[in-house]
Motif scaffolding. Sequence first.
Motif, PDB file in Angstrom:
ATOM      1  N   HIS A 163      -0.072   6.360   5.117  1.00 30.88           N
ATOM      2  CA  HIS A 163      -1.536   6.333   5.205  1.00 30.88           C
ATOM      3  C   HIS A 163      -2.081   7.574   5.923  1.00 30.88           C
ATOM      4  N   HIS A 217      -5.378  10.629   5.336  1.00 27.03           N
ATOM      5  CA  HIS A 217      -6.506  11.088   4.526  1.00 27.03           C
ATOM      6  C   HIS A 217      -6.575  12.596   4.470  1.00 27.03           C
ATOM      7  N   LYS A 262      -5.689   4.391  -3.972  1.00 29.59           N
ATOM      8  CA  LYS A 262      -6.358   3.896  -2.770  1.00 29.59           C
ATOM      9  C   LYS A 262      -7.654   3.221  -3.203  1.00 29.59           C
ATOM     10  N   HIS A 319      -3.993  -1.421   7.938  1.00 27.83           N
ATOM     11  CA  HIS A 319      -4.364  -1.815   9.320  1.00 27.83           C
ATOM     12  C   HIS A 319      -4.075  -3.299   9.605  1.00 27.83           C
ATOM     13  N   ASP A 333      -3.263   6.842   9.532  1.00 32.84           N
ATOM     14  CA  ASP A 333      -4.704   6.948   9.274  1.00 32.84           C
ATOM     15  C   ASP A 333      -5.271   8.293   9.732  1.00 32.84           C
TER      16      ASP A 333
HETATM   17 ZN   LIG Z   1      -7.683   5.095   6.292  1.00 31.65          ZN
END
Ligand SMILES: [Zn+2]
Length: 290
Positions: free
Chosen positions: A15, A17, A121, A188, A242
Motif C-alpha cells: 500500500h 500512493h 485500487k 487499514h 500508506d
Molecule cells: Zn491509502
Amino acid sequence: MPTEKPTEKPIYNVHAHAWDQTLHIDPATRAEADRSRGRPMDLTVDFEQFMEEEAAHFAKTVVFGAKARRTGYWVPDEYIAEFVGRAPDKLIGFAACDPTQEGALAELRHGIEQLGLRGVKMMPMYAGFDPRDERCQPIYAYCQDQGLPILFHSGTTFNQNAPLGFTRPWLWDEVGMRYPELRMVLAHVGHPFGEECLVVIRKHPHVYADISALFYRPWQFYNMLIAAQEYNVTSKLLFGTDYPFAKGQESINGLRNANHIIGNSGLPRVTEATIDGILYRDIPALLGIA
Ligand SMILES: [Zn+2]
C-alpha cells in the motif's frame, strides 16, 4: 536504541500512493488533509525521494493513485504506469477505478491490458458507492476472471463528503460470498472497525487486510493485533505503509514495537511469530502478482 533487525527475508509493501497534489487532488480535499494533521501537508510524491525513503525498505512495493470523483481524487492510470515503469523490478502498479463514472470498466481494461498494471485500487467511501453496488459487479467479475486483486480503502477518513456508511468492513462479506475467487485486500484493517474487519477476512479464504497507517494509534493497533491472534487470523494480515501518510522505516518499527504501549503491565503480548509473519509475508504470491 536502534529497533531495526538485520533483514534477511524480503519485506513486501502492499500500500503506497503516488500522485502530484496540484494535478490530482482537489484543493478543498488538500485543505482537509492539512486540517486533519494540524499542519500544511505536501502530499506530492517525488519519485527519487520515494525510491530512497520508501521503496528501498522493501523487496517490492505496490503503488497506486486514487480515483474518486466525489471527493476530488483523480490520478490517471498512465501516471502510475509511468511511475512504476521507472523501477519495474521494485514497483508493482495498480490501476484505480471509480465505478460511479461512465466507462469505468473500459478505462480499467485499458489500464490492465494496455498499460500493464497488475491490480486495482477502489475507494468506495471516497467515490460514494456501496461495495455491493450493482455498478461494481462487472468490475468484480472482470477482476475475478483475470486474477486481478482489488485493494479497497476501508475504515474512516478526514474527508467530510465521504460517507462512513460505505466503509464498514461487513459490507465486503457479501462481495466475498458472490466472488469467492476474487483476491481482495481491505486497507487499514477497516480502522476503527478492526474487529469487524477481522471477522470478514476470517470467513473468506481470499480476503485479506493491510495494516497500513495504523501504528501511530498504538493502543488501537495493539488491540487489533491481539484480536487477530485470538481469532487466529494473523496469517491474513498484510504489511503496508500508506505512503506518503506513513513511511517505510517508521511503519516497520511501529509493527516491531507494537507491545511498547503495554509496558510491563501483564497484558497479553503480540507475539514475535505474529510480527514476523506480517512483516515477511509473501504478498505477491498470495495476491497472484508475483
Ligand atoms: Zn491509502
